[in-house]
Design a protein around this motif. Structure first.
Motif, short mmCIF file in Angstrom:
data_model
loop_
_atom_site.label_atom_id
_atom_site.label_comp_id
_atom_site.label_asym_id
_atom_site.label_seq_id
_atom_site.Cartn_x
_atom_site.Cartn_y
_atom_site.Cartn_z
N PRO A 20 0.83 -1.20 0.00
CA PRO A 20 0.00 0.00 0.00
C PRO A 20 0.86 1.25 0.00
CG PRO A 20 0.10 -0.91 2.21
CD PRO A 20 0.82 -1.88 1.31
N LEU A 21 0.41 2.28 -0.72
CA LEU A 21 1.06 3.58 -0.67
C LEU A 21 -0.03 4.60 -0.51
CD1 LEU A 21 3.51 5.42 -0.92
CD2 LEU A 21 3.26 5.35 -3.39
N ALA A 22 -0.34 4.93 0.74
CA ALA A 22 -1.41 5.89 1.02
C ALA A 22 -0.88 7.28 0.75
CB ALA A 22 -1.86 5.77 2.47
N VAL A 23 -1.39 7.94 -0.28
CA VAL A 23 -0.80 9.19 -0.73
C VAL A 23 -1.75 10.35 -0.48
CG1 VAL A 23 0.15 10.41 -2.71
CG2 VAL A 23 0.48 7.96 -2.49
N GLY A 24 -1.21 11.44 0.09
CA GLY A 24 -1.92 12.69 0.09
C GLY A 24 -2.95 12.88 1.17
N ASN A 103 4.32 12.64 15.23
CA ASN A 103 5.30 11.57 15.12
C ASN A 103 4.53 10.26 14.98
OD1 ASN A 103 5.07 10.11 17.81
ND2 ASN A 103 5.56 12.17 18.55
N SER A 104 5.21 9.21 14.58
CA SER A 104 4.54 7.95 14.24
C SER A 104 3.96 7.23 15.44
CB SER A 104 5.52 7.02 13.52
OG SER A 104 6.60 6.68 14.37
N PHE A 105 4.23 7.73 16.66
CA PHE A 105 3.73 7.06 17.87
C PHE A 105 2.51 7.78 18.45
CE2 PHE A 105 8.20 6.22 17.31
CZ PHE A 105 8.25 4.83 17.41
N PRO A 113 1.35 14.88 8.42
CA PRO A 113 1.50 16.09 7.60
C PRO A 113 2.02 15.74 6.21
CG PRO A 113 3.33 15.89 9.12
CD PRO A 113 2.38 14.79 9.47
N PRO A 114 2.02 16.70 5.29
CA PRO A 114 2.58 16.43 3.95
C PRO A 114 4.02 15.92 4.08
CG PRO A 114 1.47 18.55 3.98
CD PRO A 114 1.50 18.07 5.40
N THR A 115 4.32 14.83 3.40
CA THR A 115 5.60 14.16 3.55
C THR A 115 6.25 13.94 2.19
OG1 THR A 115 4.80 12.99 5.52
CG2 THR A 115 6.76 12.09 4.43
N ALA A 116 7.56 14.18 2.14
CA ALA A 116 8.37 13.86 0.96
C ALA A 116 9.43 12.84 1.36
CB ALA A 116 9.03 15.11 0.39
N VAL A 117 9.65 11.85 0.51
CA VAL A 117 10.68 10.83 0.74
C VAL A 117 11.85 11.13 -0.18
CG1 VAL A 117 11.21 8.37 0.69
CG2 VAL A 117 8.92 9.14 1.34
N LEU A 118 13.06 11.24 0.39
CA LEU A 118 14.26 11.56 -0.38
C LEU A 118 15.17 10.33 -0.41
CD1 LEU A 118 15.03 15.14 1.05
CD2 LEU A 118 13.48 14.46 -0.80
N LEU A 119 15.53 9.88 -1.61
CA LEU A 119 16.28 8.64 -1.80
C LEU A 119 17.63 8.91 -2.44
CD1 LEU A 119 13.28 6.60 -3.26
CD2 LEU A 119 14.07 6.58 -0.89
N HIS A 120 18.68 8.33 -1.87
CA HIS A 120 20.04 8.55 -2.36
C HIS A 120 20.40 7.54 -3.45
CE1 HIS A 120 21.61 4.97 -0.27
NE2 HIS A 120 20.84 5.31 0.75
N GLY A 121 21.60 7.70 -4.01
CA GLY A 121 22.10 6.80 -5.04
C GLY A 121 23.04 5.74 -4.49
N LEU A 181 5.65 3.45 9.58
CA LEU A 181 5.66 4.79 10.19
C LEU A 181 4.32 5.49 10.04
CD1 LEU A 181 9.18 6.12 9.05
CD2 LEU A 181 8.53 5.23 11.29
N ARG A 182 3.40 4.88 9.29
CA ARG A 182 2.08 5.47 9.02
C ARG A 182 2.21 6.81 8.29
NH1 ARG A 182 -0.73 7.21 12.71
NH2 ARG A 182 0.72 7.31 14.46
N LEU A 183 3.12 6.86 7.33
CA LEU A 183 3.31 8.06 6.52
C LEU A 183 2.56 7.94 5.21
CD1 LEU A 183 7.13 8.69 7.05
CD2 LEU A 183 5.21 9.88 8.13
N SER A 184 2.16 9.08 4.67
CA SER A 184 1.44 9.13 3.40
C SER A 184 2.17 10.09 2.46
CB SER A 184 0.00 9.60 3.62
OG SER A 184 -0.65 8.78 4.57
N PRO A 185 3.26 9.66 1.85
CA PRO A 185 4.06 10.60 1.06
C PRO A 185 3.33 11.15 -0.15
CG PRO A 185 4.79 8.34 0.70
CD PRO A 185 3.81 8.29 1.84
N ARG A 186 3.45 12.45 -0.32
CA ARG A 186 2.90 13.10 -1.50
C ARG A 186 3.96 13.31 -2.56
NH1 ARG A 186 -1.17 17.87 0.62
NH2 ARG A 186 -2.24 16.66 2.22
N VAL A 187 5.23 13.25 -2.14
CA VAL A 187 6.34 13.50 -3.07
C VAL A 187 7.41 12.44 -2.85
CG1 VAL A 187 8.14 15.12 -3.78
CG2 VAL A 187 5.88 15.98 -3.10
N LEU A 188 7.94 11.89 -3.95
CA LEU A 188 9.08 10.98 -3.92
C LEU A 188 10.19 11.59 -4.75
CD1 LEU A 188 7.26 7.58 -4.69
CD2 LEU A 188 7.70 8.58 -2.44
N VAL A 189 11.38 11.73 -4.17
CA VAL A 189 12.52 12.29 -4.88
C VAL A 189 13.66 11.28 -4.83
CG1 VAL A 189 14.16 14.21 -5.05
CG2 VAL A 189 11.84 14.63 -4.18
#
Length: 397
Positions: A20-24, A103-105, A113-121, A181-189
């Motif tokens: 699941p990817l709960a978005v927005g 926080n997730s607890f 809140p609006p969440t962005a996930v940042l992914l490295h190389g 973490l019960r996050l709902s990312p709106r942005v993936l980078v």
């Protein structure tokens, strides 16, 4: 040395079903006195450890990548839940704007809140995004930014993962983490390898998505990988050289000297050396050496998967509610073939559904290391996403 872009195998050892990817989800309203009005604050959460930090405006250059890092002061632990609760997934850091109270607890009925996930190389870590995420959190105080150490990298290297180590299994790790973490990312980078991970997350996520999500793929194509040309260090050759080195070395300079002697660039050699950690406690420095914080065998598999994985199908048939943005670095000429650019522009024309689509961007005066070469330009381009998403949320509220 690019392998043909064959589709990845559908079966994942860690994927019994689509993730699941709960978005927005809408963020909670903020009270007037939620934060101290005259001090910038952020919360940093690393592997379940929540830290409150006030920071000043001083900055200092980061020698390996020439980026700017915020200097911290007056740090104290504000809240520390069970640090092992999420340790079985991935190590992470959560950077929050000063208006975020979550926080997730907390009570599960309170939306995130609006969440962005940042992914490295490849050969990176979540810390690569640290100063950039802090800058975003200052500019967009209602947002939070999840910085992940991908499998076999950084602090996640100590978390044992089953193979295969692929783009798809790496993406599933991140989906599993945001679910816990019960996050709902709106942005993936995602930068480079992380860009393909972001596309794989979109492919694996349960459909339809409840809200739109914006994906940023930074200086990477969905298919064929073109690296190591025009005198550039080839990642596969670098990984194999590091695998042949002793697991423990006497100093970071020893690694830098060995890499330069092997004709790798000095900047890359210094950057790689930041992945060394002292093997013994600080008090025993006189007798301690340094060892790698990543799993080079697993990373070698991951890079091979990066070369082999073809995700053009996600771009050619964009899921409803998804907007995919590709960013090409101006000086990263050989990574982008004319056929790649033409195919993306064709996808731009075809993806006409409201709230979805494909778009191409150019980052001037930058090579492949976009967030180090031109952080200001990258910030301006990415900021448009957070302004649009914040405006949409305001209209919904």
């Amino acid at each position: 040395m690019a392998a043909p872009g064959a589709p990845p195998p559908r079966a994942l050892s860690a994927e019994p079903r689509r993730a699941p990817l709960a978005v927005g989800l809408a963020a909670p309203r903020q009270g007037a006195g939620a934060r101290l009005s005259r001090s910038r604050q952020e919360i940093v959460c690393s592997r379940g450890r929540l830290i409150l930090a006030n920071f000043n405006s001083r900055s200092s250059p980061c020698p390996p990548c020439r980026c700017t890092q915020v200097a911290f002061a007056d740090t104290k632990i504000a809240y520390e839940p069970d640090v092992d609760k999420h340790a079985g997934v991935l190590a992470y850091e959560l950077v929050q704007g000063e208006l975020v109270q979550w926080n997730s607890f907390m009570d599960k009925s309170i939306p995130d809140p609006p969440t962005a996930v940042l992914l490295h190389g490849i050969l990176g870590s979540g810390k690569n995004w640290g100063s950039f995420a802090k800058r975003l959190a200052q500019e967009f105080p209602m947002w939070q930014f999840l910085l992940v150490d991908l499998r076999c990298h950084g602090d996640s290297a100590s978390i044992k993962k089953r193979g295969p180590h692929t783009v798809a299994s790496t993406a599933f790790d991140v989906l599993k983490l945001i679910g816990q973490l019960r996050l709902s990312p709106r942005v993936l980078v995602g930068h480079s390898f992380g860009g393909k991970v972001a596309l794989s997350m979109v492919e694996q996520a349960a459909k339809p998505l409840p809200r739109p999500v914006r994906v940023w793929v930074l200086d990477a194509t969905p298919g064929k990988v073109r690296a190591g040309l025009d005198g550039e260090d080839h990642p596969a050759e670098l990984i194999e050289f590091l695998r042949r080195m002793p697991r423990q070395v006497n100093s970071k300079q020893e690694v830098v000297d060995a890499l330069v002697k092997a004709k790798f660039s000095l900047d890359v050699a210094r950057w790689v050396a930041t992945n060394l950690r002292r093997s013994s406690p600080v008090g025993l420095r006189s007798s301690s050496g340094f060892s790698w914080i990543f799993d080079l065998n697993g990373i070698s598999e991951m890079y091979k998967s990066y070369e082999d994985t073809n995700l053009w199908r996600v771009v050619d048939d964009v899921p409803r509610g998804v907007h995919i943005n590709f960013l090409k670095a101006e000086r990263s000429l050989h990574r982008w073939a004319l056929e790649d650019l033409q195919r993306i522009h064709t996808a731009e024309e075809l993806a006409a559904d409201e709230g979805g689509g494909v778009e191409m961007h150019l980052l001037e005066d930058a090579g492949h290391w976009v967030h180090a070469d031109n952080p200001d330009g990258l910030f301006r381009i990415l900021s448009s996403t957070f302004r649009v998403e914040t405006s949409v949320r305001g209209m919904q509220d």
